[in-house]
Design an enzyme around this catalytic site. Structure first.
Site, PDB file in Angstrom:
ATOM      1  N   SER A  11       0.856  -1.191   0.000  1.00  0.00           N
ATOM      2  CA  SER A  11       0.000   0.000   0.000  1.00  0.00           C
ATOM      3  C   SER A  11       0.885   1.232   0.000  1.00  0.00           C
ATOM      4  O   SER A  11       1.618   1.484   0.969  1.00  0.00           O
ATOM      5  CB  SER A  11      -0.894  -0.003   1.245  1.00  0.00           C
ATOM      6  N   HIS A  36      -1.485  -1.435  -4.093  1.00  0.00           N
ATOM      7  CA  HIS A  36      -2.737  -1.038  -3.444  1.00  0.00           C
ATOM      8  C   HIS A  36      -2.725   0.486  -3.253  1.00  0.00           C
ATOM      9  O   HIS A  36      -1.811   1.038  -2.643  1.00  0.00           O
ATOM     10  CB  HIS A  36      -2.803  -1.757  -2.092  1.00  0.00           C
ATOM     11  N   ASP A  38      -4.780   3.704  -1.851  1.00  0.00           N
ATOM     12  CA  ASP A  38      -5.854   4.093  -0.935  1.00  0.00           C
ATOM     13  C   ASP A  38      -6.402   5.462  -1.311  1.00  0.00           C
ATOM     14  O   ASP A  38      -5.708   6.471  -1.206  1.00  0.00           O
ATOM     15  CB  ASP A  38      -5.322   4.124   0.498  1.00  0.00           C
ATOM     16  N   MET A  40      -9.004   8.354  -0.475  1.00  0.00           N
ATOM     17  CA  MET A  40      -9.804   8.847   0.660  1.00  0.00           C
ATOM     18  C   MET A  40     -10.290  10.260   0.375  1.00  0.00           C
ATOM     19  O   MET A  40      -9.552  11.057  -0.212  1.00  0.00           O
ATOM     20  CB  MET A  40      -8.949   8.882   1.925  1.00  0.00           C
ATOM     21  N   HIS A  69      -8.473   1.204  -3.570  1.00  0.00           N
ATOM     22  CA  HIS A  69      -9.309   0.989  -2.381  1.00  0.00           C
ATOM     23  C   HIS A  69     -10.112   2.271  -2.186  1.00  0.00           C
ATOM     24  O   HIS A  69      -9.586   3.274  -1.718  1.00  0.00           O
ATOM     25  CB  HIS A  69      -8.414   0.678  -1.173  1.00  0.00           C
ATOM     26  N   MET A  71     -12.175   4.575  -0.530  1.00  0.00           N
ATOM     27  CA  MET A  71     -12.740   5.011   0.757  1.00  0.00           C
ATOM     28  C   MET A  71     -13.327   6.397   0.548  1.00  0.00           C
ATOM     29  O   MET A  71     -12.896   7.396   1.144  1.00  0.00           O
ATOM     30  CB  MET A  71     -11.628   5.007   1.820  1.00  0.00           C
ATOM     31  N   MET A 140     -11.316  -5.694   6.428  1.00  0.00           N
ATOM     32  CA  MET A 140     -10.485  -4.641   7.029  1.00  0.00           C
ATOM     33  C   MET A 140     -10.065  -5.103   8.422  1.00  0.00           C
ATOM     34  O   MET A 140     -10.907  -5.469   9.250  1.00  0.00           O
ATOM     35  CB  MET A 140     -11.264  -3.321   7.133  1.00  0.00           C
ATOM     36  N   ASP A 178      -6.482  -6.039   5.139  1.00  0.00           N
ATOM     37  CA  ASP A 178      -5.903  -4.707   4.987  1.00  0.00           C
ATOM     38  C   ASP A 178      -5.861  -3.993   6.334  1.00  0.00           C
ATOM     39  O   ASP A 178      -6.904  -3.712   6.923  1.00  0.00           O
ATOM     40  CB  ASP A 178      -6.752  -3.911   3.974  1.00  0.00           C
TER      41      ASP A 178
END
Ligand code: DX5
Ligand code: ZN
Length: 226
Positions: A11, A36, A38, A40, A69, A71, A140, A178
């Protein structure tokens, strides 16, 4: 023996963004299965991170799968932009999505791999109806939003339950974990049935170099470096 099949998904949230290209290249040399990313929005989770321009830049320096991912509050709004930037797969959350089936179908219609993530307090059973449509499930093991958090051990029995559900409903579906994955917790999740491990700080911030950190994780899982 199943351990040989465990994949590592570094990540980049824990990477040094001033050296992102080199760090991703190192992760590739270290045997990363995918990267990966992330995403957000400061709303779905109390933090902001990165957007499609980072993906576009990464796309130019690696052939590894780029896994988003998501979010963010309304992932549907941003799918096209991230596909255009070069994303290969999307992990969307069960939480806060009243039309999860539609989101999943949209991702499939875009020709991309799709996974659903569930937070630590969300029960495994919510996955049952959607599982046959998925390429992967993400349990998660921390509350989403930040890197370098402590692994939540009560997620272990849930990983095991999800693993059994996958066996029954869609054996080829991957089970990813994760958050808080390191040399101590990685083997626990693998024993519970995980076969894709996301790791941020234990790869990019371990202080021993990215390839060495990945090797240490593999040794912790396998007992050897392969
Ligand atoms: C947390 C993110 C994770 C994070 C993991 O919201 O989804 O992917 O980068 O970081 P570590 O491995 O440091 O817990
Ligand atoms: Zn993540």
């Amino acid at each position: 023996m199943v351990n040989k099949l465990v994949k590592l998904a570094p990540s980049i949230l824990a990477a040094n963004f001033a050296h992102l290209g080199e760090q991703v290249a190192d992760a590739e040399r270290g045997g990363a299965d995918r990267i990966h990313v992330d995403i957000m929005d400061g709303h779905f989770v109390p933090n902001i991170s990165m957007g499609a321009p980072i993906v576009q830049s990464l796309r130019q320096i690696t052939d590894l799968q780029l896994e988003m991912h998501m979010m963010i509050s309304d992932p549907d709004l941003f799918l096209a932009e991230f596909v255009e930037a070069g994303s290969d797969s999307f992990l969307v959350h069960w939480e806060g999505n009243n039309n999860l089936h539609r989101t999943v179908q949209r991702i499939k219609a875009l020709g991309k791999r799709v996974g659903v993530a569930i937070n630590p307090a969300t029960r495994a059973a919510v996955l049952e109806e959607i599982l046959p449509d998925l390429d992967q499930v993400v349990v998660m093991t921390v509350n989403p939003g930040f890197g370098h958090q402590l692994f939540i051990h009560t997620t272990l029995p849930k990983i095991h339950r999800v693993s059994r559900m996958i066996e029954q409903l869609k054996p080829e579906c991957e089970l990813e974990v994760d958050g808080g994955i390191d040399e101590v917790t990685a083997p626990l999740t693998v024993a519970a049935g995980a076969n894709v491990l996301v790791a941020g700080s234990s790869i990019f911030a371990a202080g021993v170099g990215i390839c060495a950190a990945m090797q240490q994780l593999r040794i912790a899982i396998n007992g050897d470096a392969h």
